[in-house]
Scaffold this active site. Structure first.
Site: not given
Ligand code: KE4
Length: 426
Positions: A143, A238, A266
């Site tokens: 993701y 990523d 994060k």
């Molecule tokens: P954000 O746009 O949510 O800040 O980041 C996206 C993203 C990009 N790359 C990786 C590897 C990520 O894990 C994420 C976001 N992680 C999720 C949980 N695994 C966010 C939680 C949510 O969607 O509420």
């Protein structure tokens, strides 16, 4: 008597789609009412009804130092008094950029944005501009945020909710996204050969966290580096989750593989909205206003997020990572013992302070083997833990996170709760 969380959830659904601002929070995959959180401190959450929980979501990864560390709150209060946002450059973003580069030297240049999604979509845009190519390669179960091009066989909330490819993504957007199998270099080699000259970038979670934790097989990341060199493809790591989670130089330092571009988020925001992308100078100098690739953001590099990120990175130490890794091993062993005692099939994938207990008998090495996990059993286990004051991620396909605030006693209490919750799964 309905709980305050259930009353809030009913009210929330009359204004917020699904009652939440991000799908994985809605407890859809585990059932029951999502807990509305009133406050948090250290390793503990307190919900609207005053119940406290040992937290393993930790805001999905940013809080490696725990909730509301006193010194961070003090630094943020002082920063807020100097202004929350200027729409103009500050020394703070320069300092954080230099700090990131000192820890991850592959980021010769870095641009701060406001989320991991922005970081990943911008990195892809740079790669497409640099190569003049359109196609990208991603991996099933990984993701990279919710930009159209990534919502194809994606992980995190999409697997959790059983919609790996989202409606609303145009055929054209999806057509440029080629999907390979994680830990399967042959699947990548085939795509590169079939689409030679057309692939701009390959983006990968170097330690997958969004199908649950799935570490790279030995040689996988080196193999991706070799294939990208051979086919002229920009390799993007990523590291939104893995960046500074497993060690001071992220997965790239741990694996000894240098990507062309890296996405961060994060931990570099310490719990405030931040993302970043960076990498080779020749690529990043394409980004406006240095170059023609446009990317912008009202709150990018804002002083509060930069303050939190600087504080967060400055607390990292080898001793901290050692303690987190030891706690991670203790938790994994305890969960495994609890499952064994209850006769429940469990596979635990863990690395440092991130882990996932998969309710399945077979090894979990990729998307397909992760999907074999029994999500109903995970849901029963989740509810049993929640009832006993432990808050795991409300999804089988996410990572549990430990923090500097978690103690050995917290882990022991978690294991004691798991011993009882596992008997309810059986
Ligand atoms: P954000 O746009 O949510 O800040 O980041 C996206 C993203 C990009 N790359 C990786 C590897 C990520 O894990 C994420 C976001 N992680 C999720 C949980 N695994 C966010 C939680 C949510 O969607 O509420």
């Amino acid at each position: 008597m309905p709980s305050k969380s259930s009353k809030l959830f009913s009210r929330a659904q009359r204004i917020l789609p699904g009652g939440v601002d991000s799908p994985v929070r809605a407890f859809k995959a585990v059932g029951g009412t999502p807990r509305f959180i009133r406050k948090a401190s250290g390793a503990r959450l307190t919900d609207a009804d005053g119940r406290t929980y040992i937290d393993y979501v930790m805001s999905w990864g940013p809080l490696i130092h725990g909730h509301a560390p006193k010194e961070l709150v003090k630094a943020l209060a002082a920063a807020a008094k100097r202004g929350t946002s200027f729409g103009a450059p500050t020394a703070l973003e320069v300092e954080l950029g230099e700090r990131v580069r000192s820890l991850m030297p592959s980021l010769e240049r870095v641009r701060f944005v406001n989320s991991g999604t922005e970081a990943a979509m911008s990195a892809i845009r740079v790669a497409r501009a640099a190569t003049g190519r359109d196609a990208i390669v991603k991996f099933e179960g990984c993701y990279h945020g919710h930009a159209d091009q990534f919502l194809v066989k994606a992980g995190s909330g999409l697997i959790t909710l059983g919609t790996p490819t989202s409606p609303g993504v145009t055929k054209a957007a999806a057509a440029d996204t080629l999907v390979a199998a994680y830990n399967d270099l042959a699947s990548v080699d085939r795509l590169c050969a079939e689409h030679a000259g057309k692939i701009a970038a390959l983006i990968v979670e170097p330690i997958a966290g969004n199908m649950g934790v799935v570490p790279p097989a030995p040689g996988f990341l080196h193999g991706l580096r070799t294939l990208c060199n051979r086919f002229g493809i920009v390799l993007i790591f990523d590291e939104v989750i893995s960046g500074f989670r497993t060690g001071k130089s992220g997965a790239q330092g741990w694996a000894g593989v240098t990507p062309d571009l890296t996405c961060l988020g994060k931990i570099i925001g310490g719990g405030l909205p931040v993302g970043a992308y960076g990498g080779r100078k020749d690529l990043m100098e394409l980004v406006s206003p240095a170059g023609p690739v446009y990317q912008a953001g009202t709150l990018s590099g804002n002083p509060l997020a930069m303050t939190a990120g600087l504080w967060s990175l400055n607390q990292l130490s080898g001793a901290l990572y050692k303690r987190l890794a030891d706690l991670g091993v203790r938790l994994a062993e305890g969960l495994a013992d609890a499952a064994r005692a209850a006769g429940v099939n469990l596979q635990i994938n863990g690395l440092g302070s991130m882990l996932t207990p998969f309710f399945t008998a077979g090894a979990v090495t990729d998307y397909q083997s992760a999907l074999a996990a029994d999500t109903a059993r995970y849901a029963t286990f989740f509810q049993g833990m929640l009832a006993r004051g432990v808050f795991p991620p409300p999804s089988q396909f996410e990572a549990w996170f430990l923090s500097a605030a978690h103690t050995r006693s917290d882990v022991n209490k978690t294991i004691a709760a798991a011993k009882k919750a596992m008997r309810e799964v059986g």
